[in-house]
Design a protein around this motif. Sequence first.
Motif, PDB file in Angstrom:
ATOM      1  N   PHE A 121       0.839  -1.202   0.000  1.00 12.91           N
ATOM      2  CA  PHE A 121       0.000   0.000   0.000  1.00 12.91           C
ATOM      3  C   PHE A 121       0.872   1.249   0.000  1.00 12.91           C
ATOM      4  O   PHE A 121       1.862   1.309   0.745  1.00 12.91           O
ATOM      5  CB  PHE A 121      -0.927   0.009   1.222  1.00 12.91           C
ATOM      6  N   PRO A 122       0.531   2.274  -0.818  1.00 14.30           N
ATOM      7  CA  PRO A 122       1.336   3.510  -0.856  1.00 14.30           C
ATOM      8  C   PRO A 122       1.435   4.155   0.520  1.00 14.30           C
ATOM      9  O   PRO A 122       0.442   4.270   1.240  1.00 14.30           O
ATOM     10  CB  PRO A 122       0.550   4.397  -1.829  1.00 14.30           C
ATOM     11  N   LEU A 123       2.657   4.587   0.862  1.00 15.28           N
ATOM     12  CA  LEU A 123       2.897   5.181   2.173  1.00 15.28           C
ATOM     13  C   LEU A 123       3.393   6.618   2.027  1.00 15.28           C
ATOM     14  O   LEU A 123       2.677   7.559   2.304  1.00 15.28           O
ATOM     15  CB  LEU A 123       3.913   4.340   2.960  1.00 15.28           C
ATOM     16  N   ALA A 124       4.634   6.784   1.602  1.00 13.10           N
ATOM     17  CA  ALA A 124       5.228   8.125   1.443  1.00 13.10           C
ATOM     18  C   ALA A 124       5.560   8.325  -0.027  1.00 13.10           C
ATOM     19  O   ALA A 124       6.452   7.672  -0.559  1.00 13.10           O
ATOM     20  CB  ALA A 124       6.492   8.253   2.291  1.00 13.10           C
ATOM     21  N   THR A 125       4.822   9.213  -0.687  1.00 10.37           N
ATOM     22  CA  THR A 125       5.070   9.457  -2.113  1.00 10.37           C
ATOM     23  C   THR A 125       5.446  10.905  -2.405  1.00 10.37           C
ATOM     24  O   THR A 125       5.731  11.236  -3.547  1.00 10.37           O
ATOM     25  CB  THR A 125       3.820   9.091  -2.943  1.00 10.37           C
ATOM     26  N   GLU A 126       5.432  11.753  -1.392  1.00 11.07           N
ATOM     27  CA  GLU A 126       5.830  13.149  -1.596  1.00 11.07           C
ATOM     28  C   GLU A 126       7.357  13.267  -1.605  1.00 11.07           C
ATOM     29  O   GLU A 126       8.036  12.728  -0.746  1.00 11.07           O
ATOM     30  CB  GLU A 126       5.253  14.038  -0.494  1.00 11.07           C
ATOM     31  N   SER A 127       7.861  14.027  -2.579  1.00 14.06           N
ATOM     32  CA  SER A 127       9.304  14.117  -2.793  1.00 14.06           C
ATOM     33  C   SER A 127      10.037  14.693  -1.580  1.00 14.06           C
ATOM     34  O   SER A 127      11.080  14.184  -1.183  1.00 14.06           O
ATOM     35  CB  SER A 127       9.582  14.963  -4.032  1.00 14.06           C
ATOM     36  N   ASN A 128       9.473  15.755  -0.961  1.00 11.11           N
ATOM     37  CA  ASN A 128      10.201  16.391   0.149  1.00 11.11           C
ATOM     38  C   ASN A 128      10.247  15.481   1.377  1.00 11.11           C
ATOM     39  O   ASN A 128      11.210  15.494   2.150  1.00 11.11           O
ATOM     40  CB  ASN A 128       9.559  17.728   0.505  1.00 11.11           C
ATOM     41  N   VAL A 129       9.205  14.655   1.571  1.00 10.13           N
ATOM     42  CA  VAL A 129       9.208  13.692   2.680  1.00 10.13           C
ATOM     43  C   VAL A 129      10.257  12.616   2.436  1.00 10.13           C
ATOM     44  O   VAL A 129      11.034  12.256   3.329  1.00 10.13           O
ATOM     45  CB  VAL A 129       7.807  13.059   2.837  1.00 10.13           C
ATOM     46  N   LEU A 130      10.316  12.112   1.192  1.00  9.54           N
ATOM     47  CA  LEU A 130      11.290  11.064   0.860  1.00  9.54           C
ATOM     48  C   LEU A 130      12.722  11.581   0.983  1.00  9.54           C
ATOM     49  O   LEU A 130      13.613  10.858   1.442  1.00  9.54           O
ATOM     50  CB  LEU A 130      11.034  10.551  -0.553  1.00  9.54           C
ATOM     51  N   LYS A 131      12.947  12.847   0.606  1.00  9.72           N
ATOM     52  CA  LYS A 131      14.309  13.384   0.649  1.00  9.72           C
ATOM     53  C   LYS A 131      14.812  13.575   2.071  1.00  9.72           C
ATOM     54  O   LYS A 131      16.031  13.602   2.296  1.00  9.72           O
ATOM     55  CB  LYS A 131      14.377  14.710  -0.118  1.00  9.72           C
ATOM     56  N   GLU A 132      13.906  13.715   3.027  1.00  8.06           N
ATOM     57  CA  GLU A 132      14.329  13.772   4.429  1.00  8.06           C
ATOM     58  C   GLU A 132      14.652  12.382   4.962  1.00  8.06           C
ATOM     59  O   GLU A 132      15.493  12.226   5.840  1.00  8.06           O
ATOM     60  CB  GLU A 132      13.242  14.432   5.268  1.00  8.06           C
ATOM     61  N   MET A 133      13.950  11.381   4.449  1.00 12.92           N
ATOM     62  CA  MET A 133      14.213  10.003   4.893  1.00 12.92           C
ATOM     63  C   MET A 133      15.413   9.399   4.178  1.00 12.92           C
ATOM     64  O   MET A 133      16.244   8.726   4.778  1.00 12.92           O
ATOM     65  CB  MET A 133      12.971   9.137   4.644  1.00 12.92           C
ATOM     66  N   ILE A 134      15.487   9.618   2.859  1.00 10.04           N
ATOM     67  CA  ILE A 134      16.574   9.070   2.046  1.00 10.04           C
ATOM     68  C   ILE A 134      17.203  10.224   1.281  1.00 10.04           C
ATOM     69  O   ILE A 134      16.601  10.750   0.336  1.00 10.04           O
ATOM     70  CB  ILE A 134      16.056   7.984   1.083  1.00 10.04           C
ATOM     71  N   ARG A 135      18.388  10.618   1.693  1.00 12.92           N
ATOM     72  CA  ARG A 135      19.023  11.784   1.092  1.00 12.92           C
ATOM     73  C   ARG A 135      19.442  11.488  -0.352  1.00 12.92           C
ATOM     74  O   ARG A 135      19.980  10.415  -0.632  1.00 12.92           O
ATOM     75  CB  ARG A 135      20.234  12.203   1.921  1.00 12.92           C
ATOM     76  N   PRO A 136      19.206  12.429  -1.273  1.00 15.55           N
ATOM     77  CA  PRO A 136      19.619  12.221  -2.673  1.00 15.55           C
ATOM     78  C   PRO A 136      21.122  12.012  -2.767  1.00 15.55           C
ATOM     79  O   PRO A 136      21.892  12.655  -2.051  1.00 15.55           O
ATOM     80  CB  PRO A 136      19.199  13.523  -3.367  1.00 15.55           C
ATOM     81  N   PRO A 137      21.566  11.122  -3.643  1.00 13.23           N
ATOM     82  CA  PRO A 137      22.998  10.816  -3.734  1.00 13.23           C
ATOM     83  C   PRO A 137      23.788  11.966  -4.354  1.00 13.23           C
ATOM     84  O   PRO A 137      23.341  12.608  -5.289  1.00 13.23           O
ATOM     85  CB  PRO A 137      23.031   9.579  -4.647  1.00 13.23           C
TER      86      PRO A 137
END
Length: 418
Positions: A121-137
């Motif tokens: 099930f979709p959980l976190a799909t917003e870009s700014n939320v994901l970038k706080e959890m997984i930093r862009p390389p």
Amino acid sequence: MIHSLFLINHAGDIFLEKHWKSVISRSVCDYFFEAKEKAVEPENVPPVLQTPHHYLISIYRDKLFFLSVVQTEVPPLFVIEFLHRVADTIQDYFGECSESLINDNVVTVYELLEEMLDNGFPLATESNVLKEMIRPPTILRSVVNTLTGSSNVGDKLPTGQLSSIPWRRAGVKYTNNEAYFDVIEEIDAIVDKSGTTVFAEIQGVIEASVRLTGMPDLSMTFMNPSLLDDVSFHPCVRFKRWESERALSFIPPDGNFTLMNYHVSSQNLVTIPVYVKQNICFFETGPCGRLDITIGPKQTMGKTVEALMVTIHMPKAVLSANLTATQGNYSYDLTTKVLVWDIGKLNSQKLPNLRGSLSLQSGAPKPEDNPSLNIDLKIQQVAISGLKVSRLEMNGEKYKPFKGVKYLTKAGNFQVRT
């Protein structure tokens, strides 16, 4: 919900797979490959396929297929929207969505997929939320991770995840504050041999690039919002304000996002920017045919038509094409039987023309149907529907940002029948 995801390249090779509930064999993709072979173009592969035990739901983006496997009935558009979010996130993280970049950053891609979907099930799909959890390389971060053995996964829960505005992180600061919007419209049209429009509609999108400090509250109004049908918005848009005033009011996400999609289906509102005079015929006697195509501007609102290209899927019996183009270059692929005429900018003073002879296989019967013409084009600084932004305002912050709106019209599925 979603059991598995397969990423498939243009050649039909599976180069990445992710399973959330149970491992599903790659053999389930055979049904998809059969449908892909039957489709003339990759875009024509049916987005939903039913198999004896699964449903296969797919999208085609940037020469890649995103194929999800579902075991129970679900709303297909829900899954399709999630697959587009996956493609958008990969593009946002790595600059583009390509097989080579995904393979180079495969660990980060798996981390993103793990966070975006929880038990199917979709959980976190917003870009700014994901970038706080997984930093862009970045190059520096990759070196540090290699030396220290750490990863890109953040230590803290994103601030936006717990707020009432999950699409925007707290404490955003910029030296240059700017908000730019692109109104992009695609024309889908079918024009018959006489030049009469059989079908025409416009698919529009407003893409935003917002880099503003703090928590700005933006509002956008249009000169003629009544022509918009079937609108869909980013979650940040206050829908009640749109219903009452036909104005967009929103606290924007940080960075790039799609603010709004819309549809213009009233055929009398859709203007066709170019006209095509064409004559393609195959003779009863002798292995040959004739081709004569002329293109001119029709309703371009005074702007220049750019990146004009004509693509023709010729019958299999056509061996070669001996043509002369007054503008641009043409090429004929003997394997795929595709004729491409790359015109470039449309010169309204001297209309581009392509004419000449077509050679057919000796003894081959005359083709039953004439091929259709597929038109590609771009017109800068014009929204062909007539949509215009009348006002863009910001509240909630004291500084004055740089603001701008650009318009672009391009061809979607634009076909001229012969």
